[in-house]
Enzyme design. Structure first.
Site, short mmCIF file in Angstrom:
data_model
loop_
_atom_site.label_atom_id
_atom_site.label_comp_id
_atom_site.label_asym_id
_atom_site.label_seq_id
_atom_site.Cartn_x
_atom_site.Cartn_y
_atom_site.Cartn_z
N ARG B 245 1.09 -1.25 -0.46
CA ARG B 245 -0.04 -0.59 -0.07
C ARG B 245 1.23 1.41 -0.02
O ARG B 245 0.91 2.41 -0.91
CB ARG B 245 -0.87 0.09 0.91
CG ARG B 245 -1.75 1.16 1.55
CD ARG B 245 -2.83 0.59 0.69
NE ARG B 245 -3.54 1.81 -0.01
CZ ARG B 245 -3.55 2.49 -0.92
NH1 ARG B 245 -2.71 2.76 -1.91
NH2 ARG B 245 -4.18 3.80 -1.16
N CYS B 249 0.77 3.86 -3.07
CA CYS B 249 0.21 5.70 -2.19
C CYS B 249 1.17 6.52 -2.67
O CYS B 249 1.19 7.70 -3.48
CB CYS B 249 0.27 5.36 -1.02
SG CYS B 249 -1.61 6.18 -0.16
#
Lengths: 139, 288
Positions: B245, B249
């Site tokens: 993640r 991002c």
């Protein structure tokens, strides 16, 4: 009452009365009019082109394209070492090399200029962050 | 004289208004104070979302957005990560070729320990994460490392998180250990630093931007971010690790993303998990 107003005015003064910097004037004109626009700042005339766009305005030869590509790659290496490389730049550099290989030198110059611009702004971003990152931290 | 006094007072106020925007401590090794940071973050969210309980931030955006929560509660009736937890348990309990297993590498046989990660290893001079130690365990026992972002590593991690549910995070930054504090500070700095072509910091979306639409998405609050990882993300259609993640991002800001388990990401995890101290492990989670 007058005293209060004077104090309030002085408090706001630094925010509203600060002279527009060259950078602010450039960015505003660039955003509004794009490249090749002429604007006046502090009595002098300037254009809205990025330095890399000017570098790409040379004769579209293999040597010039390779030269600008080399500069762009060096700049991107520099920003990479600072940890601020942008995502698309590497592919733009590859596309510039492919354009040189295909003999499309103006295209290569434009792509190399774009990549060099990315890298230069990434470096600016790094220096800005070093001074200002803390401003977003809740206290 | 009266005019001079008024002017002086006015200039003082003027100077003060310029300075109040700038924070004054916690940004270098001399002044950084993780506990003060944690309390300030909690206060920020208490002020911002007065109705949300701090303990509920383990549920991410569902702590602060009622409509999203409603959908999520329904989703949790048949949690999409359930099969991954089962697979993770099976993998966890399958011996390596040398007869040993994951349980031999971890404290308490690897059960109920998720809340202790990440931690500062004084011996190695670096932050250690759970996924990092899962792979170190494999290598130590003659097995190949797993890929960091998804698949088996996420499943083993999910099982370990599952066995740790409701245990409270209590990450330490050892007092007087300058290297540990430097790692924490680097993680903090990374979180608040704008980068990439979109000039975005983690904080832009997950602090100031918490519960503010970015197109159709509502970014989650940073408080409680790490507690529910690994997550089954509907967008991925599978389970993924925290560092997967992070890379996503990072890429979303149009930065060249770092690889999972890069030292910078481990420091970021250290900072973020410290911010979630006092909250419970509720991984694995389900997110959009």
């Amino acid at each position: 009452m007058k005293k209060t107003l004077l104090i309030a005015a002085l408090a706001c003064a630094p925010t509203f009365a600060a002279a527009e910097s060259f950078q602010e004037a450039f960015e505003m004109n660039r955003a509004m009019y794009g490249p090749d626009h002429v604007f006046t700042w502090n009595g002098n005339q300037y254009h809205t082109n990025h330095e890399e766009e000017m570098e790409a305005r040379v004769k579209a030869t293999k040597a010039n394209a390779e030269d600008l590509l080399a500069k762009a790659m060096a700049k991107n290496k520099e920003v990479g070492e600072l940890g601020f490389e942008w995502k698309l730049t590497k592919d733009i550099l590859k596309d510039a090399q492919a354009a040189i290989d295909a003999g499309e030198y103006q295209k290569a110059l434009d792509l190399a200029a774009q990549a060099k611009y990315h890298a230069r702004i990434g470096i600016q971003q790094y220096h800005y962050a070093e001074k200002n990152w803390h401003l977003a931290v809740p206290q | 004289m009266k005019i001079i006094k008024t002017l002086a007072l006015g200039l003082t106020v003027a100077a003060a208004t310029q300075m109040t925007h700038a924070a004054d401590s916690g940004f270098d090794l001399k002044t950084v104070d993780p506990e003060a940071d944690r309390m300030a973050l909690q206060k920020y969210y208490k002020d911002r979302f007065p109705k949300a309980e701090i303990s509920d931030y383990v549920n991410g955006i569902y702590a602060v957005d009622a409509a999203s929560r409603e959908q999520w509660v329904e989703l949790e009736e048949f949690p999409p990560y359930e099969f991954d937890v089962e697979k993770g348990e099976e993998l966890f309990n399958t011996p390596f070729a040398n007869g040993k297993g994951y349980a031999d590498c971890f404290e308490n046989g690897g059960i109920g320990i998720r809340q202790n990660y990440p931690y500062w290893s004084k011996e190695e001079g670096t932050v250690k994460t759970l996924e990092q130690e899962i792979n170190e365990c494999r290598e130590k026992n003659g097995e190949k490392k797993l890929r960091w972002g998804k698949g088996e590593i996420a499943q083993v991690s999910a099982y370990m998180a599952w066995t740790s549910r409701d245990k409270v995070f209590d990450i330490k930054v050892p007092e007087g250990d300058k290297d540990a504090m430097a790692a924490y500070l680097e993680g903090k700095k990374f979180f608040y630093t704008k980068r990439g072509q979109l000039n975005l910091s983690c904080a832009n979306c997950h602090l100031q931007g918490s519960n503010v639409f970015i197109r159709a998405d509502l970014p989650s609050p940073m408080l409680g971010h790490v507690t529910h990882f690994p997550v089954f993300r509907s967008k991925w259609g599978e389970l993924g690790t925290l560092h997967r993640r992070y890379s996503g991002c990072h890429k979303d800001s149009r930065s060249k993303p770092l690889k999972p388990q890069h030292e910078t990401f481990r420091n970021l995890e250290y900072f973020q998990t410290y911010m979630s101290n006092g909250l419970v492990v509720n991984g694995p989670g389900a997110r959009k």
